[in-house]
Design a protein around this motif. Structure first.
Motif, PDB file in Angstrom:
ATOM      1  N   GLU A  23      -5.148  13.682  64.514  1.00 36.08           N
ATOM      2  CA  GLU A  23      -5.229  12.896  63.274  1.00 36.08           C
ATOM      3  C   GLU A  23      -6.489  13.247  62.502  1.00 36.08           C
ATOM      4  O   GLU A  23      -6.464  13.394  61.280  1.00 36.08           O
ATOM      5  N   GLY A  24      -7.561  13.385  63.245  1.00 39.88           N
ATOM      6  CA  GLY A  24      -8.825  13.741  62.609  1.00 39.88           C
ATOM      7  C   GLY A  24      -8.709  15.063  61.865  1.00 39.88           C
ATOM      8  O   GLY A  24      -9.145  15.179  60.719  1.00 39.88           O
ATOM      9  N   VAL A  25      -8.093  16.031  62.522  1.00 39.18           N
ATOM     10  CA  VAL A  25      -7.975  17.354  61.904  1.00 39.18           C
ATOM     11  C   VAL A  25      -7.020  17.301  60.716  1.00 39.18           C
ATOM     12  O   VAL A  25      -7.247  17.931  59.681  1.00 39.18           O
ATOM     13  N   LEU A  26      -5.944  16.521  60.853  1.00 39.09           N
ATOM     14  CA  LEU A  26      -5.016  16.365  59.734  1.00 39.09           C
ATOM     15  C   LEU A  26      -5.735  15.790  58.517  1.00 39.09           C
ATOM     16  O   LEU A  26      -5.570  16.263  57.397  1.00 39.09           O
ATOM     17  N   LEU A  27      -6.539  14.765  58.766  1.00 39.22           N
ATOM     18  CA  LEU A  27      -7.254  14.125  57.665  1.00 39.22           C
ATOM     19  C   LEU A  27      -8.277  15.059  57.046  1.00 39.22           C
ATOM     20  O   LEU A  27      -8.350  15.209  55.830  1.00 39.22           O
ATOM     21  N   ALA A  28      -9.049  15.699  57.923  1.00 32.66           N
ATOM     22  CA  ALA A  28     -10.131  16.545  57.432  1.00 32.66           C
ATOM     23  C   ALA A  28      -9.594  17.716  56.608  1.00 32.66           C
ATOM     24  O   ALA A  28     -10.284  18.225  55.731  1.00 32.66           O
ATOM     25  N   ASN A  29      -8.363  18.151  56.902  1.00 34.68           N
ATOM     26  CA  ASN A  29      -7.823  19.328  56.221  1.00 34.68           C
ATOM     27  C   ASN A  29      -6.664  18.981  55.295  1.00 34.68           C
ATOM     28  O   ASN A  29      -5.843  19.835  54.963  1.00 34.68           O
ATOM     29  N   ARG A  30      -6.618  17.707  54.905  1.00 36.76           N
ATOM     30  CA  ARG A  30      -5.492  17.213  54.129  1.00 36.76           C
ATOM     31  C   ARG A  30      -5.180  18.112  52.931  1.00 36.76           C
ATOM     32  O   ARG A  30      -4.044  18.559  52.741  1.00 36.76           O
ATOM     33  N   ASP A  31      -6.188  18.410  52.126  1.00 35.05           N
ATOM     34  CA  ASP A  31      -5.959  19.175  50.894  1.00 35.05           C
ATOM     35  C   ASP A  31      -5.397  20.559  51.189  1.00 35.05           C
ATOM     36  O   ASP A  31      -4.480  21.034  50.518  1.00 35.05           O
ATOM     37  N   ARG A  32      -5.976  21.161  52.195  1.00 33.65           N
ATOM     38  CA  ARG A  32      -5.550  22.498  52.560  1.00 33.65           C
ATOM     39  C   ARG A  32      -4.083  22.512  52.998  1.00 33.65           C
ATOM     40  O   ARG A  32      -3.316  23.391  52.627  1.00 33.65           O
ATOM     41  N   ILE A  33      -3.715  21.501  53.796  1.00 33.20           N
ATOM     42  CA  ILE A  33      -2.349  21.436  54.307  1.00 33.20           C
ATOM     43  C   ILE A  33      -1.375  21.126  53.175  1.00 33.20           C
ATOM     44  O   ILE A  33      -0.304  21.742  53.070  1.00 33.20           O
ATOM     45  N   VAL A  34      -1.764  20.190  52.314  1.00 29.51           N
ATOM     46  CA  VAL A  34      -0.888  19.840  51.184  1.00 29.51           C
ATOM     47  C   VAL A  34      -0.690  21.057  50.281  1.00 29.51           C
ATOM     48  O   VAL A  34       0.416  21.359  49.852  1.00 29.51           O
ATOM     49  N   ARG A  35      -1.772  21.780  50.042  1.00 28.35           N
ATOM     50  CA  ARG A  35      -1.660  22.995  49.211  1.00 28.35           C
ATOM     51  C   ARG A  35      -0.697  23.984  49.869  1.00 28.35           C
ATOM     52  O   ARG A  35       0.154  24.583  49.213  1.00 28.35           O
ATOM     53  N   PHE A  36      -0.830  24.121  51.193  1.00 22.64           N
ATOM     54  CA  PHE A  36       0.065  25.039  51.889  1.00 22.64           C
ATOM     55  C   PHE A  36       1.523  24.617  51.705  1.00 22.64           C
ATOM     56  O   PHE A  36       2.382  25.434  51.376  1.00 22.64           O
ATOM     57  N   LEU A  37       1.788  23.323  51.906  1.00 18.70           N
ATOM     58  CA  LEU A  37       3.166  22.832  51.756  1.00 18.70           C
ATOM     59  C   LEU A  37       3.665  23.074  50.333  1.00 18.70           C
ATOM     60  O   LEU A  37       4.830  23.459  50.129  1.00 18.70           O
ATOM     61  N   GLU A  38       2.780  22.865  49.358  1.00 18.17           N
ATOM     62  CA  GLU A  38       3.144  23.088  47.957  1.00 18.17           C
ATOM     63  C   GLU A  38       3.626  24.514  47.728  1.00 18.17           C
ATOM     64  O   GLU A  38       4.728  24.740  47.243  1.00 18.17           O
ATOM     65  N   VAL A  39       2.775  25.467  48.108  1.00 17.63           N
ATOM     66  CA  VAL A  39       3.137  26.859  47.829  1.00 17.63           C
ATOM     67  C   VAL A  39       4.251  27.332  48.755  1.00 17.63           C
ATOM     68  O   VAL A  39       4.961  28.272  48.461  1.00 17.63           O
ATOM     69  N   ARG A  40       4.415  26.630  49.875  1.00 16.41           N
ATOM     70  CA  ARG A  40       5.452  27.009  50.828  1.00 16.41           C
ATOM     71  C   ARG A  40       6.823  26.581  50.322  1.00 16.41           C
ATOM     72  O   ARG A  40       7.832  26.892  50.933  1.00 16.41           O
ATOM     73  N   ASP A  44       6.256  19.306  44.337  1.00 18.73           N
ATOM     74  CA  ASP A  44       5.773  17.933  44.188  1.00 18.73           C
ATOM     75  C   ASP A  44       5.980  17.111  45.450  1.00 18.73           C
ATOM     76  O   ASP A  44       5.355  16.073  45.630  1.00 18.73           O
ATOM     77  N   GLY A  45       6.890  17.551  46.300  1.00 18.13           N
ATOM     78  CA  GLY A  45       7.173  16.789  47.513  1.00 18.13           C
ATOM     79  C   GLY A  45       6.146  16.989  48.602  1.00 18.13           C
ATOM     80  O   GLY A  45       6.286  16.430  49.695  1.00 18.13           O
ATOM     81  N   ALA A  46       5.115  17.766  48.317  1.00 19.74           N
ATOM     82  CA  ALA A  46       4.163  18.129  49.367  1.00 19.74           C
ATOM     83  C   ALA A  46       3.504  16.918  50.026  1.00 19.74           C
ATOM     84  O   ALA A  46       3.329  16.877  51.245  1.00 19.74           O
ATOM     85  N   GLU A  47       3.179  15.903  49.211  1.00 22.50           N
ATOM     86  CA  GLU A  47       2.516  14.715  49.763  1.00 22.50           C
ATOM     87  C   GLU A  47       3.426  14.010  50.773  1.00 22.50           C
ATOM     88  O   GLU A  47       2.993  13.605  51.842  1.00 22.50           O
ATOM     89  N   ASP A  48       4.698  13.874  50.405  1.00 18.97           N
ATOM     90  CA  ASP A  48       5.649  13.224  51.318  1.00 18.97           C
ATOM     91  C   ASP A  48       5.801  14.024  52.597  1.00 18.97           C
ATOM     92  O   ASP A  48       5.876  13.467  53.688  1.00 18.97           O
ATOM     93  N   LEU A  49       5.854  15.335  52.421  1.00 19.07           N
ATOM     94  CA  LEU A  49       6.044  16.177  53.597  1.00 19.07           C
ATOM     95  C   LEU A  49       4.824  16.136  54.501  1.00 19.07           C
ATOM     96  O   LEU A  49       4.932  16.282  55.715  1.00 19.07           O
TER      97      LEU A  49
END
Lengths: 182, 310
Positions: A23-40, A44-49
């Motif tokens: 959870e800590g790592v998910l939180l700390a890297n939230r933006d990076r992961i959301v950006r990845f989901l976006e370009v992947r 717009d659904g990246a936040e939900d995913l």
């Protein structure tokens, strides 16, 4: 010596620690992961995913994870791939429905999307790339042997292994385009 | 749209191939590529999806486990490959209904993650971290260690030996507990109970309890049998690592696998070897301090881990 007096052995950290770690790592890297989901492909659904991913990762029984970020990114990539599969399955089913196909299966990321017939074409295409590329591909993809080990085993250079793998995958990409066209 | 779909496809293929490596970590680079063109994700998805479906490809038949008593002359490596190719061609006709490997289960542990599995026959496999092992419900007496380390407690059956495959080697039990490590191009086996045969059809090295081998890929000679301390075989499971003149780099690799610790060895210390026992303490700093003290190095924190210098 110091090490001899220690009786306590590794106690695997308990699950709560592991989950907090993730959870800590998910939180700390939230933006990076959301950006990845976006370009992947999530757009717009990246936040939900991101929430889906959170559930997937924190829900799972797992021991402590040493290198969590690559693990999370891989999970994110798989999540997107599962979604792609489900969507594609729906498409195929809808298409089949038009052709009055009988039993429809619930879309699932588990089921194979290619038919036996197509798998046969795939195998023929692999064999057609030549003995060595086909064998290298088989060791790599079916037997799961690393490229370096294959190079040693086959007595060829690592770059030969790489280029053979590219060759076979390119042949498969071509076969796939034929599936789509048909 | 995409200037060059074929090029996009070639790049997607490169990513797919690279991502098959369990230690792949260039996800940012991958994201950058995806961001270059909105079409890239779809190209990648299509190929990755097809790639997943290839799980249905049947495995090339391997040489059958020879009756150990009457080992037939071993076919040369070349003809073995030839045979596999021929079989692959036949497969193109008769095919995958066999689904030889359709049910294979791949178990992947992260560095520091230990897992234990019990097979249908009661055999038990303890898997160290950073390891990949494949088992197949249809072949209950077989396991493949792709990389990493595992301790096997095998239920012995006279007519149905348990086989562990790793690298190019096969390890056949004759009633046994044994530990196997597969690291970069090297396989080590140590036996704590019973007997195993290492590569019965090639090297045919017989290992009894208290014996072990370390074989490099491509060795021409059968590996030399060495003494091992039975008590320490598979002792990583309890957090004890015992060494007898082992390069520090190997110790670092074991610490990563077993405890998820990142330990780098400075170049000037890379020639040092280590002799002694390491206990993986809850306080990892103590483990490192022991290692440094016993190997004549200095340990410093570096990022998430440590570096050992002279």
């Amino acid at each position: 010596m110091a090490f001899q007096s220690k009786q306590s052995m590794t106690e695997p950290r308990d699950r709560t620690d592991a989950v907090q770690g993730i959870e800590g790592v998910l939180l700390a890297n939230r933006d990076r992961i959301v950006r990845f989901l976006e370009v992947r492909g999530a757009g717009d659904g990246a936040e939900d995913l991101f929430q889906d991913l959170w559930m997937r990762l924190t829900d799972r029984q797992s021991g402590p994870i040493a290198d969590p970020l690559p693990y999370i990114m891989r999970a994110a990539n798989n999540l997107m791939l599962d979604r792609y599969r489900s969507a594609r399955q729906r498409d195929l089913r809808d298409k089949a429905w038009g052709e009055a196909s009988a039993a429809t299966h619930a879309p699932s990321s588990e089921t194979s999307l290619i038919s036996r017939e197509q798998l046969r074409l795939v195998e023929t295409a692999i064999a057609a790339t030549g003995d060595r590329p086909a064998q290298i591909f088989r060791r790599f993809r079916v037997d799961g042997i690393g490229q370096r080990d294959i190079a040693v085993e086959m007595g060829v250079s690592l770059s030969t292994v790489e280029s053979d793998l590219r060759k076979v995958y390119a042949a498969l990409a071509m076969v796939r385009r034929q599936f789509d066209a048909s | 749209m995409q200037a060059d779909p074929t090029n996009a496809e070639a790049r997607a293929i490169d990513w797919l191939i690279r991502q098959r490596d369990p230690s792949f970590d260039d996800w940012d680079g991958f994201a950058d590529w995806l961001a270059e063109d909105p079409g890239h994700a779809a190209v990648y998805d299509a190929l990755a999806c097809l790639d997943q479906d290839l799980d249905a490809l049947p495995a090339a038949p391997r040489p059958v486990i020879a009756d150990i008593a009457t080992t037939p002359p071993r076919p040369s490596r070349r003809s073995w490959f030839g045979g596999a190719i021929a079989a692959a061609m036949v497969g193109a006709v008769s095919l995958s209904s066999l689904g030889l490997f359709g049910n294979a289960e791949r178990i992947e542990t992260l560095a520091g993650e230990h897992r234990s599995i019990t097979l249908a026959d009661g055999s038990k496999i303890d898997i160290n971290g950073g390891s990949v092992i494949e088992i197949d419900p249809d072949r209950p007496r077989f396991a493949r260690l792709e990389t990493g380390e595992a301790m096997f407690h095998v239920v012995h059956r006279d007519n149905d030996p348990f086989v562990v495959e790793t690298g190019g080697a096969r390890i056949v039990d004759l009633g046994t507990a044994f530990n196997v490590v597969r690291r970069d191009r090297q396989t080590s086996v140590a036996v704590s109970e019973g007997i195993v045969l290492y590569n019965p059809d090639r090297d045919n090295v017989r290992l009894v309890a208290g014996k072990g081998i370390a074989a490099q890929d491509g060795d021409r000679q059968p590996p030399i049998v060495q003494d091992v301390d039975v008590a320490n075989v598979g002792s990583w499971r309890t957090g004890l690592l015992v060494y007898n003149g082992t390069p520090l780099a190997v110790v670092a690799e074991d610490l990563k696998r077993t405890a998820g610790m990142q330990v780098r060895i400075a170049p000037e210390a890379s020639a040092l070897s280590f002799r002694g026992a390491l206990i993986i303490d809850k306080n990892r700093g103590r483990t490192i301090a022991d290692l440094a003290a016993l190997s004549g190095t200095r340990a410093e924190r570096q990022g998430e881990g440590w570096i050992l210098t002279r």
